[in-house]
Design a protein around this motif. Structure first.
Motif, mmCIF file in Angstrom:
data_model
loop_
_atom_site.group_PDB
_atom_site.id
_atom_site.type_symbol
_atom_site.label_atom_id
_atom_site.label_comp_id
_atom_site.label_asym_id
_atom_site.label_seq_id
_atom_site.Cartn_x
_atom_site.Cartn_y
_atom_site.Cartn_z
ATOM 1 N N UNK A 70 25.153 -73.933 26.373
ATOM 2 C CA UNK A 70 26.037 -73.539 27.475
ATOM 3 C C UNK A 70 27.511 -73.677 27.126
ATOM 4 N N UNK A 71 27.842 -74.478 26.128
ATOM 5 C CA UNK A 71 29.241 -74.563 25.724
ATOM 6 C C UNK A 71 29.701 -73.304 24.999
ATOM 7 N N UNK A 72 28.753 -72.404 24.697
ATOM 8 C CA UNK A 72 29.088 -71.127 24.076
ATOM 9 C C UNK A 72 29.219 -70.006 25.111
ATOM 10 N N UNK A 73 29.003 -70.343 26.366
ATOM 11 C CA UNK A 73 29.080 -69.365 27.456
ATOM 12 C C UNK A 73 30.484 -69.403 28.040
ATOM 13 N N UNK A 82 31.182 -66.941 35.461
ATOM 14 C CA UNK A 82 31.483 -66.304 36.748
ATOM 15 C C UNK A 82 30.382 -65.323 37.124
ATOM 16 N N UNK A 83 29.845 -64.600 36.136
ATOM 17 C CA UNK A 83 28.740 -63.675 36.403
ATOM 18 C C UNK A 83 27.506 -64.432 36.878
ATOM 19 N N UNK A 84 27.251 -65.589 36.263
ATOM 20 C CA UNK A 84 26.129 -66.416 36.715
ATOM 21 C C UNK A 84 26.362 -66.883 38.148
ATOM 22 N N UNK A 85 27.569 -67.341 38.430
ATOM 23 C CA UNK A 85 27.889 -67.826 39.768
ATOM 24 C C UNK A 85 27.719 -66.730 40.808
#
Length: 379
Positions: A347-350, A356-359
């Protein structure tokens, strides 16, 4: 991650918390809900309910946070067994829950700041919930979900033992590889696990979620040792054995959890709330950055509950079912982009735009999912 949510257990409606019961006229006015819901007016120092006694069965209740702190509301049975909860109710916002609760004595707790034991008040639920209208399809859904929850607990034990064995062997890389898989079954059914109040704090607490005097144990303590400290201590080896023991306790009792159709639906929403407050932000697995497999497991658990309830939901609210189908498909497609051959992106590579897209995807699903419980109440 504690501070949470149940999903099962019977569900509720709530009572008065006893701090500052000198409610102003405006608050009393708010308490009289025009749709018959039990109104809860929460603030930083009070938790005021429109009823402390009401009939068993399906109940609607509305929480209004009139304070300056984010709050949550719990309903507890004996020994602080969670019957239902709603977290992350921001200042100036409202949350509505459809719940089902059996006759008996309970306590309601409002928790400003989402910490501590909360402002509590006893409530009494009268009558026999069995008299409520039932649908055999919902009875079957609850039975199937109970089986699913037990299966997830059973599957977790060998995986957590593999993780613990690697920790005890001092094998840093093997322990890291086994960490995320050991959490999948828990993450799929977390609201049910949390209904047993003492297990979640011992197994899934983050360091900043500790209560005063609480010893830090469980997955996230070991996660910090593996990734942040880069070393396994003798104390960690003992914690690994304790984690297996605590989760074995969960496996043994999870079959006794009280589950209803509405608790399944509310639990699905709670799983999405977990994603929004812990996984999307990167706070849950802050050392290992294994947030995405946890995120995916939360979505899978919510989807399972919805799919079991869908025959009734689609009949009572076809548009809601259509929307949920679309939003679940969208979030699963988004997650799939970050899983290559069973390996999840750290996840540190996201990046921020991707987060924001995930949110946005979580919010798009959470809104209709909040209506799922109401659609399971047979009219």
């Amino acid at each position: 991650m504690p501070v949470r949510r149940p999903y099962l257990a019977a569900l509720l409606t709530v009572a008065v918390a006893g701090v500052g019961l000198t409610a102003c006229t405006e608050q009393k006015k708010d308490a009289a809900s025009s749709d018959g819901a039990v109104q809860i007016n929460a603030s930083d120092s009070a938790c005021e309910l429109s009823k402390t006694t009401f009939a068993a069965g399906p109940v609607n209740f509305t929480v209004s946070n009139k304070g300056s702190k984010t709050t949550e509301v719990y309903v507890y049975a004996a020994e602080d067994k969670i019957v239902t909860e709603r977290e992350n109710i921001g200042p100036g916002t409202k949350a509505t829950i459809t719940a089902e609760i059996k006759a008996g004595e309970y306590e309601v707790a409002c928790k400003p700041g989402m910490v501590g034991d909360g402002i509590r008040q006893k409530i009494t639920v009268t009558g026999d919930a069995a008299q409520a209208k039932t649908d055999p399809r919902l009875t079957a859904a609850v039975a199937a979900y109970r089986t699913y929850v037990q299966e997830q607990a059973d599957a977790t034990i060998p995986l957590v033992r593999k993780f613990a064995d690697a920790v005890k062997a001092g094998d840093l890389e093997a322990a890291k590889a086994a960490f995320a898989p050991s959490r999948t079954g828990w993450e799929r059914t977390e609201p049910v696990a949390e209904s047993f109040g003492d297990i979640d704090p011992k197994t899934d607490t983050r360091e900043d979620g500790l209560e005063p005097g609480q010893e830090w144990t469980g997955w996230h303590k070991l996660e910090k040792s593996l990734w942040a400290d880069g070393a396994i201590t003798d104390a960690d080896k003992k914690l690994a054995d304790q984690l297996v023991a605590d989760l074995t306790d969960w496996q043994k009792v999870v079959g006794s959890a009280e589950i209803t159709a509405t608790s399944m639906a509310n639990g699905a929403k709670e799983l999405l709330d977990e994603v929004a407050t812990g996984k999307v932000t990167g706070e849950e697995d802050r050392y290992s950055h294994t947030d995405l497999p946890d995120f995916n497991a939360n979505v899978e658990g919510a989807l399972k509950a919805y799919q079991l309830l869908k025959p009734v939901v689609a009949e009572q609210d076809a548009e809601l079912a259509k929307t949920l189908d679309q939003e679940f498909a969208a979030i699963q497609a988004l997650l799939a982009k970050y899983n290559q051959g069973g390996t999840w992106t750290s996840y540190d590579k996201v990046g921020e735009s991707e987060r924001k897209a995930f949110s946005d995807a979580v919010n798009a699903l959470a809104e209709p999912l909040s209506k799922l419980a109401a659609a399971t109440v047979v009219k």
